[in-house]
Design a protein around this motif. Structure first.
Motif, short mmCIF file in Angstrom:
data_model
loop_
_atom_site.label_atom_id
_atom_site.label_comp_id
_atom_site.label_asym_id
_atom_site.label_seq_id
_atom_site.Cartn_x
_atom_site.Cartn_y
_atom_site.Cartn_z
N UNK A 1 0.85 -1.19 0.00
CA UNK A 1 0.00 0.00 0.00
C UNK A 1 0.88 1.24 0.00
N UNK A 2 0.46 2.26 -0.72
CA UNK A 2 1.23 3.49 -0.81
C UNK A 2 0.49 4.63 -0.11
N UNK A 3 1.18 5.29 0.81
CA UNK A 3 0.67 6.49 1.47
C UNK A 3 1.41 7.69 0.89
N UNK A 4 0.71 8.53 0.17
CA UNK A 4 1.29 9.77 -0.33
C UNK A 4 0.94 10.88 0.66
N UNK A 5 1.95 11.40 1.34
CA UNK A 5 1.72 12.40 2.38
C UNK A 5 2.14 13.77 1.87
N UNK A 6 1.17 14.68 1.77
CA UNK A 6 1.44 16.04 1.32
C UNK A 6 1.58 16.93 2.55
N UNK B 1 10.08 -1.97 9.38
CA UNK B 1 10.16 -3.33 8.83
C UNK B 1 9.20 -3.50 7.65
N UNK B 2 8.03 -2.90 7.76
CA UNK B 2 7.04 -3.01 6.67
C UNK B 2 7.55 -2.32 5.41
N UNK B 3 8.23 -1.20 5.57
CA UNK B 3 8.80 -0.48 4.43
C UNK B 3 9.94 -1.28 3.81
N UNK B 4 10.79 -1.84 4.66
CA UNK B 4 11.92 -2.63 4.17
C UNK B 4 11.45 -3.86 3.40
N UNK B 5 10.30 -4.40 3.76
CA UNK B 5 9.76 -5.59 3.10
C UNK B 5 8.80 -5.24 1.96
N UNK B 6 8.74 -3.95 1.62
CA UNK B 6 7.90 -3.47 0.52
C UNK B 6 6.41 -3.77 0.71
N UNK B 7 5.99 -3.85 1.96
CA UNK B 7 4.57 -4.06 2.24
C UNK B 7 3.82 -2.73 2.19
N UNK B 8 4.52 -1.67 2.59
CA UNK B 8 3.96 -0.33 2.48
C UNK B 8 5.05 0.61 1.95
N UNK C 1 0.67 -9.21 6.42
CA UNK C 1 2.11 -9.42 6.49
C UNK C 1 2.85 -8.41 7.35
N UNK C 2 2.21 -7.27 7.65
CA UNK C 2 2.89 -6.25 8.46
C UNK C 2 3.09 -6.74 9.88
N UNK C 3 2.04 -7.33 10.47
CA UNK C 3 2.16 -7.95 11.79
C UNK C 3 2.48 -9.43 11.61
N UNK C 4 3.14 -10.04 12.60
CA UNK C 4 3.50 -11.46 12.49
C UNK C 4 2.32 -12.36 12.17
N UNK C 5 1.16 -12.04 12.74
CA UNK C 5 -0.05 -12.82 12.48
C UNK C 5 -1.22 -11.86 12.36
N UNK C 6 -2.13 -12.13 11.43
CA UNK C 6 -3.30 -11.26 11.29
C UNK C 6 -4.13 -11.25 12.57
N UNK C 7 -4.07 -12.34 13.33
CA UNK C 7 -4.83 -12.39 14.57
C UNK C 7 -4.35 -11.33 15.56
N UNK C 8 -3.12 -10.85 15.39
CA UNK C 8 -2.58 -9.85 16.30
C UNK C 8 -3.44 -8.60 16.32
N UNK C 9 -3.92 -8.17 15.14
CA UNK C 9 -4.76 -6.97 15.12
C UNK C 9 -6.24 -7.30 15.30
N UNK C 10 -6.64 -8.54 14.97
CA UNK C 10 -8.05 -8.90 15.08
C UNK C 10 -8.50 -8.98 16.53
N UNK C 11 -7.55 -9.19 17.45
CA UNK C 11 -7.90 -9.26 18.87
C UNK C 11 -7.78 -7.91 19.57
N UNK C 12 -7.23 -6.90 18.89
CA UNK C 12 -6.97 -5.63 19.55
C UNK C 12 -8.25 -4.83 19.78
N UNK C 13 -8.13 -3.85 20.70
CA UNK C 13 -9.26 -2.98 21.00
C UNK C 13 -9.80 -2.33 19.73
#
Length: 242
Positions: free
Chosen positions: A1-6, A24-31, A155-167
């Motif tokens: 995903x690309x974030x263009x910040x003006x 880490x996400x930038x280094x892995x070309x995820x964002x 892929x940004x978090x080790x497991x998708x469940x990591x964010x699915x359980x968050x507040x």
């Protein structure tokens, strides 16, 4: 995903982009975070991006021309949604983060001073606020949006469940978390978490999420996101407004 910040202060983003999960996400070309300096698009010989407001008043207003040209240059012929970080927008929440995470590319416009020339809204799709308080500019708000949305990218978090359980992700506050030691100054980890019984652990966590949400943020309780078991438990602990 690309974030263009003006922004007129691209250096403000260096800290968040060079650390932790985003790095880490930038280094892995995820964002990818593309920092665009609005000053580069100013036609003023001094690269000015603001001016006094017509009609008088305090402060300076960001000029429409540099904003318009910066957005046009980034979009080129692409259909990229433009979000302005401003105080008049709807409050950013987890549902909006999920919505943004579905895009391949977005533009985040950071305002400054007394805001932007009203005519700049002609190239803005939506305004986003991170709360009812005053800030100097939209850069910190944009950082919050980038951080929140990036966590939802596969892929940004080790497991998708990591964010699915968050507040907020599932409409509830997150359950209490514990780690070693098992006993600290007489305060013990709940036995169920040490039991190895995954079904019971999941049940305990769900119930604790319900309790915390009821006690701290009852406004989040929405019947359409609750199971029959959730509703039965809430009624059991004294919540009848469901």
């Amino acid at each position: 995903m690309i974030f263009n910040v003006l922004t007129i202060f691209p250096d403000m983003f260096e800290g968040i982009l060079r650390n932790s999960i985003l790095k880490k996400a930038i280094e892995r070309d995820l964002i990818k975070v593309n920092l665009v300096n609005i000053r580069d698009y100013s036609k003023d010989k001094h690269k000015k991006t603001d001016d006094y407001p017509y009609g008088g008043g305090y402060g300076m207003v960001m000029m429409v021309q540099p904003i318009y040209d910066a957005i046009s240059a980034v979009k080129s012929s692409k259909d990229i949604p433009v979000y302005y970080m401003g105080p008049k927008g709807k409050k950013f929440d987890q549902r909006k983060a999920v919505e943004l995470s579905k895009y391949n590319e977005v533009i985040l416009l950071c305002g400054h001073y007394e805001g932007i020339d009203e005519r700049a809204y002609s190239v803005i799709d939506e305004e986003i606020s991170i709360g009812d308080f005053i800030m100097t500019g939209g850069e910190i708000a944009a950082m919050a949006v980038i951080d929140s949305v990036s966590r939802l990218i596969h892929g940004v978090l080790p497991q998708d469940e990591s964010f699915m359980d968050e507040s907020f992700y599932n409409g509830l506050l997150e359950y209490p978390q514990y780690t070693r030691p098992e006993n600290f100054n007489g305060m013990e980890v709940p036995k169920v978490l040490l039991s190895g019984n995954h079904a019971e652990i999941a049940k305990w966590r769900r119930q604790k999420s319900l309790e915390l949400t009821l006690n701290l943020r009852p406004d989040l309780l929405d019947k359409k996101y609750l199971t029959k078991q959730d509703i039965d438990y809430l009624m059991q602990i004294g919540y009848s407004d469901i």
